[in-house]
Design a protein around this motif. Structure first.
Motif: not given
Length: 143
Positions: A18-21, A24-29, A68-69, A75-80
């Motif tokens: 998650v992220g615009i950089y 941040e395409q790869d999973p991060q903590p 996926p990224h 967006t992630r909050i809405n998924e939760v």
């Protein structure tokens, strides 16, 4: 007799793309905090009477990281919200906080939070799906 119960999950660590950089395409903590509020028996007799946090914890830790990224934490909050409301119809309100751990040298974590009700989430989801439904209806009417 029912009572209002809240279940809190605090700083569950997961990994999300998650992220615009570029990095941040790869999973991060990412830390996730969730509060579920709903009506359940005031004096529960067994686990089935309770708001069960385990299915949500399992999804946050094992299934969600395989998604996926996406560029936005929002967006992630809405998924939760979608998953949390889908797990138990007694849940009436959900609060979610997502916190990236390595984005600022000035803070341990930086994140966002939002709270929504079941009804509000249903309306928002319905409105978000409306353009897709209208396009599908339009295409079907042409054919």
């Amino acid at each position: 007799m029912n009572g209002i119960w809240s279940v809190k999950i605090e700083r569950l660590e997961t990994r999300l793309a998650v992220g615009i950089y570029e990095d941040e395409q790869d999973p991060q903590p990412v830390w996730v905090s969730v509060t579920l509020t709903g009506l359940a028996p005031a004096v529960p007799g067994d686990l089935g009477d309770c708001l069960d946090y385990e299915p949500l914890c399992r999804w946050l830790a094992t299934e969600w990281p395989r998604s996926p990224h996406t560029p936005l934490l929002e967006t992630r909050i809405n998924e939760v919200f979608t998953v949390a409301f889908g797990l138990d119809p007694r849940v009436q309100e959900v609060s979610v906080g997502l916190y990236k751990q390595r984005v600022s040298r000035y803070a341990t974590a930086v994140g966002i939070e939002r709270t929504t009700s079941r009804g509000e989430h249903a309306r928002i989801t319905q409105n978000a799906d409306a353009p897709t439904r209208k396009r599908a209806e339009h295409v079907a009417s042409i054919e």
